[in-house]
Design an enzyme around this catalytic site. Structure first.
Site, PDB file in Angstrom:
ATOM      1  N   TRP A 199      -6.893  23.601 -35.103  1.00 59.61           N
ATOM      2  CA  TRP A 199      -6.009  22.289 -35.025  1.00 59.61           C
ATOM      3  C   TRP A 199      -4.689  22.641 -35.609  1.00 59.61           C
ATOM      4  O   TRP A 199      -3.638  22.296 -35.415  1.00 59.61           O
ATOM      5  CB  TRP A 199      -6.738  21.053 -35.314  1.00 59.61           C
ATOM      6  CG  TRP A 199      -8.033  20.878 -34.422  1.00 59.61           C
ATOM      7  CD1 TRP A 199      -9.003  20.716 -34.942  1.00 59.61           C
ATOM      8  CD2 TRP A 199      -7.963  20.856 -33.090  1.00 59.61           C
ATOM      9  NE1 TRP A 199     -10.131  20.622 -33.707  1.00 59.61           N
ATOM     10  CE2 TRP A 199      -9.168  20.249 -32.580  1.00 59.61           C
ATOM     11  CE3 TRP A 199      -6.775  20.873 -32.137  1.00 59.61           C
ATOM     12  CZ2 TRP A 199      -9.665  20.266 -31.266  1.00 59.61           C
ATOM     13  CZ3 TRP A 199      -7.297  20.457 -30.889  1.00 59.61           C
ATOM     14  CH2 TRP A 199      -8.645  20.435 -30.377  1.00 59.61           C
ATOM     15  N   ASP A 236      -3.990  14.970 -39.715  1.00 55.20           N
ATOM     16  CA  ASP A 236      -4.483  14.841 -38.739  1.00 55.20           C
ATOM     17  C   ASP A 236      -6.193  14.369 -38.965  1.00 55.20           C
ATOM     18  O   ASP A 236      -6.919  15.140 -39.384  1.00 55.20           O
ATOM     19  CB  ASP A 236      -4.532  16.183 -37.794  1.00 55.20           C
ATOM     20  CG  ASP A 236      -5.257  16.306 -36.569  1.00 55.20           C
ATOM     21  OD1 ASP A 236      -5.819  15.079 -36.253  1.00 55.20           O
ATOM     22  OD2 ASP A 236      -5.418  17.222 -35.852  1.00 55.20           O
ATOM     23  N   LYS A 281     -12.638  10.367 -30.502  1.00 59.66           N
ATOM     24  CA  LYS A 281     -13.724  10.665 -31.484  1.00 59.66           C
ATOM     25  C   LYS A 281     -14.228   9.436 -32.150  1.00 59.66           C
ATOM     26  O   LYS A 281     -15.542   9.271 -32.018  1.00 59.66           O
ATOM     27  CB  LYS A 281     -13.189  11.815 -32.468  1.00 59.66           C
ATOM     28  CG  LYS A 281     -13.281  13.128 -31.900  1.00 59.66           C
ATOM     29  CD  LYS A 281     -12.038  13.863 -31.630  1.00 59.66           C
ATOM     30  CE  LYS A 281     -11.985  14.870 -30.955  1.00 59.66           C
ATOM     31  NZ  LYS A 281     -10.715  15.613 -30.982  1.00 59.66           N
TER      32      LYS A 281
HETATM   33  C1  LIG Z   1      -9.654  16.672 -30.746  1.00 59.37           C
HETATM   34  C2  LIG Z   1      -8.802  16.895 -31.904  1.00 59.37           C
HETATM   35  C3  LIG Z   1      -7.328  17.023 -31.550  1.00 59.37           C
HETATM   36  C4  LIG Z   1      -6.763  17.172 -30.282  1.00 59.37           C
HETATM   37  O1  LIG Z   1      -7.067  15.894 -29.702  1.00 59.37           O
HETATM   38  P1  LIG Z   1      -6.205  15.835 -28.073  1.00 59.37           P
HETATM   39  O2  LIG Z   1      -6.303  14.183 -27.908  1.00 59.37           O
HETATM   40  O3  LIG Z   1      -7.153  16.463 -27.179  1.00 59.37           O
HETATM   41  O4  LIG Z   1      -4.681  16.251 -28.130  1.00 59.37           O
HETATM   42  C5  LIG Z   1      -6.503  17.311 -32.707  1.00 59.37           C
HETATM   43  N1  LIG Z   1      -6.836  17.434 -34.026  1.00 59.37           N
HETATM   44  C6  LIG Z   1      -8.256  17.322 -34.197  1.00 59.37           C
HETATM   45  C7  LIG Z   1      -8.756  17.525 -35.652  1.00 59.37           C
HETATM   46  C8  LIG Z   1      -9.156  17.014 -33.306  1.00 59.37           C
HETATM   47  O5  LIG Z   1     -10.461  16.748 -33.532  1.00 59.37           O
END
Ligand SMILES: *Cc1c(COP(=O)(O)O)cnc(C)c1O
Length: 368
Positions: A104, A174, A198
């Site tokens: 990520w 993030d 999530k």
């Molecule tokens: C799932 C995830 C993403 C990507 O998310 P999208 O909504 O598919 O763009 C980015 N960073 C982390 C830590 C994630 O778990």
């Protein structure tokens, strides 16, 4: 074919709390006497405005967001934030510091490089990202535009338990895969973003929490939809927002509150993770977690099955197949890492983990 809901360990989109799904089901055809579904109403109507206000209030009170921050709902996923963050927060002539802890942050590096001058403040790539860099390993730029980190690496199963000290440089995190799973100090961040799929609801909506002054850095000539300013000035209603996702997020925040807020959620999540890691650590080496103990994620538990001294892909394949048949979904590790991964977000109940552990012990007995 399953007649009942199964044990859902999907990494994302992932389990949503059953009471939230049931409430949405109850209100699905006729929301609050409006005679229509949330999906069928104007985003500028009174009932939707009230839903948006509930979502914002839920985030604000649950996460403890100070008044000088804005709570925004944006589309494009967490991945679009990899671009929006540098486009809005970069300061020409200054560095963007990024702590690389795997996939990520690698994506955020790629996008930030298109906008500014990136300094990789640390990376654990040579160790397969199986641990997080320590504070003393960080090569931070004293006057960087901002520092970017990923709070929980969904793919590698690592999670920060304390924030890195950026020495006053604005911190961007993030938190897609651990938002609302533990208590956090929002005031230590300049910006937090999280895709909802999530821990907050369905995909299609991304939560952004931004200290308002940070939005003023952006060039006014940036595309309107890519400026945080636009979302702040219009309360996320510049255009049609993902209305149903915001509604589900509001319900999820209210559910968290009913459970006792983040403090209570964190206690549950600690116990859940302990159940699973203990089962792995006490399996006489049949299951092994490759992740550095201090950095193990409470949300994404990565592990492998060993035959003798090496991981066995055959046993892992067999495990996933038998687990699926027994009603345990989503246990395959990310394609870039392999092995097994159980994602145990807020909505995954202790009972699902207890049942998984029983299944694991049974599988180890038969195949160890
Ligand atoms: C799932 C995830 C993403 C990507 O998310 P999208 O909504 O598919 O763009 C980015 N960073 C982390 C830590 C994630 O778990």
């Amino acid at each position: 074919m399953f007649k009942e809901r199964i044990h859902n360990f999907n990494a994302g989109p992932a389990a949503i709390p059953l009471p939230v799904l049931k409430k949405a089901q109850d209100e699905f055809l006729n929301y609050d006497g409006t005679g229509m579904s949330v999906m069928e109403m104007s985003h500028r109507s009174k009932p939707f405005e009230a839903i948006l206000a509930r979502a914002i209030d839920g985030v604000k009170t649950t996460l403890g967001v100070p008044d000088d921050y804005a709570i925004l709902f944006i589309q494009g996923g967490a991945s679009m934030q990899f671009s929006m963050v540098p486009m809005n927060l970069n300061i020409p002539g200054k560095k963007i510091d990024i702590i690389n802890t795997g996939a990520w942050t690698a994506k955020s590096i790629k996008e930030a490089k298109k906008v500014g001058d990136v300094n990789i403040a640390a990376t654990t790539e040579s160790e397969n990202f199986m641990r997080l860099p320590k504070q003393e390993e960080l090569n931070l730029t004293p006057d960087a535009a901002y520092v970017h980190m990923c709070a929980n690496n969904t793919i590698f199963g690592t999670e920060y338990s304390t924030l890195p000290d950026t020495k006053g440089v604005p911190l961007v995190s993030d938190m897609s895969s651990n938002i609302a799973s533990r208590e956090i100090d929002v005031s230590k961040h300049a910006l937090i973003f999280a895709g909802a799929q999530k821990n907050l609801g369905p995909s299609g909506v991304t939560l952004v929490i931004i200290r308002k002054d940070m939005a003023e850095r952006a060039d006014k000539n940036l595309p309107t939809m890519l400026q945080y300013r636009t979302y702040i000035e219009n309360n996320s209603l510049y255009n049609t927002p993902p209305t149903f996702g915001i509604y589900m997020l509001a319900l999820t925040m209210e559910h968290i509150k009913e459970l006792g807020g983040l403090k209570a959620i964190e206690v549950r999540n600690i116990a859940k993770a302990k159940t699973l890691y203990d089962a792995i650590d006490n399996s006489n080496g049949f299951y092994r977690s490759p992740v550095n103990k201090a950095d193990r994620s409470r949300m994404n538990v990565n592990y492998r099955i060993f035959k003798g001294d090496s991981p066995s892909e055959d046993l892992e394949k067999q495990f996933i197949k038998e687990a699926e048949a027994a009603g345990f979904a989503g246990l395959k590790g990310h394609r870039s890492v392999g092995g097994l991964r159980a994602s145990i977000y807020n909505a995954v109940e202790q009972n699902s983990i207890t049942e998984l552990v029983k299944f694991m012990q049974d599988f180890a007995r038969k195949n160890g």
